[in-house]
Motif scaffolding. Structure first.
Motif, mmCIF file in Angstrom:
data_model
loop_
_atom_site.group_PDB
_atom_site.id
_atom_site.type_symbol
_atom_site.label_atom_id
_atom_site.label_comp_id
_atom_site.label_asym_id
_atom_site.label_seq_id
_atom_site.Cartn_x
_atom_site.Cartn_y
_atom_site.Cartn_z
ATOM 1 N N PRO A 41 0.830 -1.201 0.000
ATOM 2 C CA PRO A 41 0.000 0.000 0.000
ATOM 3 C C PRO A 41 0.869 1.257 0.000
ATOM 4 O O PRO A 41 2.042 1.209 0.345
ATOM 5 C CB PRO A 41 -0.784 -0.110 1.310
ATOM 6 C CG PRO A 41 0.126 -0.881 2.214
ATOM 7 C CD PRO A 41 0.863 -1.849 1.323
ATOM 8 N N ILE A 42 0.284 2.370 -0.400
ATOM 9 C CA ILE A 42 0.972 3.658 -0.415
ATOM 10 C C ILE A 42 0.579 4.422 0.841
ATOM 11 O O ILE A 42 -0.604 4.574 1.142
ATOM 12 C CB ILE A 42 0.614 4.467 -1.669
ATOM 13 C CG1 ILE A 42 1.074 3.698 -2.918
ATOM 14 C CG2 ILE A 42 1.235 5.859 -1.606
ATOM 15 C CD1 ILE A 42 0.596 4.294 -4.217
ATOM 16 N N SER A 52 5.059 13.360 1.019
ATOM 17 C CA SER A 52 5.950 12.216 0.897
ATOM 18 C C SER A 52 5.084 10.967 0.814
ATOM 19 O O SER A 52 4.115 10.826 1.557
ATOM 20 C CB SER A 52 6.878 12.144 2.117
ATOM 21 O OG SER A 52 7.676 10.998 2.053
ATOM 22 N N CYS A 53 5.425 10.089 -0.099
ATOM 23 C CA CYS A 53 4.704 8.833 -0.251
ATOM 24 C C CYS A 53 5.705 7.693 -0.140
ATOM 25 O O CYS A 53 6.800 7.758 -0.694
ATOM 26 C CB CYS A 53 4.026 8.751 -1.608
ATOM 27 S SG CYS A 53 2.786 10.020 -1.882
ATOM 28 N N ARG A 77 11.636 -0.712 -1.240
ATOM 29 C CA ARG A 77 10.718 0.342 -0.827
ATOM 30 C C ARG A 77 11.007 1.600 -1.630
ATOM 31 O O ARG A 77 12.161 1.994 -1.778
ATOM 32 C CB ARG A 77 10.904 0.612 0.661
ATOM 33 C CG ARG A 77 9.902 1.521 1.263
ATOM 34 C CD ARG A 77 9.944 1.384 2.793
ATOM 35 N NE ARG A 77 8.903 2.151 3.411
ATOM 36 C CZ ARG A 77 7.645 1.768 3.551
ATOM 37 N NH1 ARG A 77 7.277 0.604 3.111
ATOM 38 N NH2 ARG A 77 6.762 2.529 4.137
ATOM 39 N N TYR A 78 9.971 2.216 -2.158
ATOM 40 C CA TYR A 78 10.086 3.508 -2.824
ATOM 41 C C TYR A 78 9.643 4.614 -1.874
ATOM 42 O O TYR A 78 8.654 4.472 -1.162
ATOM 43 C CB TYR A 78 9.173 3.585 -4.062
ATOM 44 C CG TYR A 78 9.804 3.111 -5.331
ATOM 45 C CD1 TYR A 78 10.897 3.767 -5.882
ATOM 46 C CD2 TYR A 78 9.287 2.017 -6.012
ATOM 47 C CE1 TYR A 78 11.455 3.342 -7.067
ATOM 48 C CE2 TYR A 78 9.840 1.586 -7.204
ATOM 49 C CZ TYR A 78 10.927 2.258 -7.721
ATOM 50 O OH TYR A 78 11.475 1.845 -8.891
#
Length: 125
Positions: A41-42, A52-53, A77-78
């Motif tokens: 999930p974001i 920030s995401c 992770r992004y």
């Protein structure tokens, strides 16, 4: 835009225009027969001037050659930073933190030789 793929390719984060990022991706992706990027999930945090995401990611990059299939998988992770402008939200930075990689980045071919970047150093990303 600050682009940080240092946990994958090494080197330092680069400051690139959106057009340069798209150009690098256009050079990288045709070297694969298929790609799949699964995210979520974001989780987003929003402030007055920015956001920030963060999301987990698992990317599959597939090459089929001479009847053999090779898959390069990158998981991690992004973190994406955004700024608010008069035109709306704009991406200001993308950072990938790799937690696992398998299959080797040598799966790419053509313009995306060695997955697009590893043999060319850190210039592409």
């Amino acid at each position: 835009m600050a682009l940080g793929y240092t946990s994958l390719w090494g080197g330092d984060p680069q400051d690139l225009s959106a057009e340069e990022v798209i150009g690098a991706w256009r050079q990288l992706l045709p070297g694969f027969d298929a790609t799949q990027h699964l995210t979520g999930p974001i989780v987003a945090s929003v402030g007055d001037d920015g956001a920030s995401c963060a999301t987990t990611v698992r990317d599959y990059h597939t090459v089929i050659e001479d009847g053999r299939t090779s898959v390069w998988m990158v998981a991690g992770r992004y973190r994406t930073s955004l700024v608010r402008s008069s035109d709306g939200w704009r991406i200001d930075g993308i950072t990938l933190t790799v937690s696992h990689e398998s299959g080797g980045s040598g799966a790419g071919r053509g313009d995306a030789e060695a997955g697009g970047c590893r043999r060319r150093g850190t210039d592409a990303f």
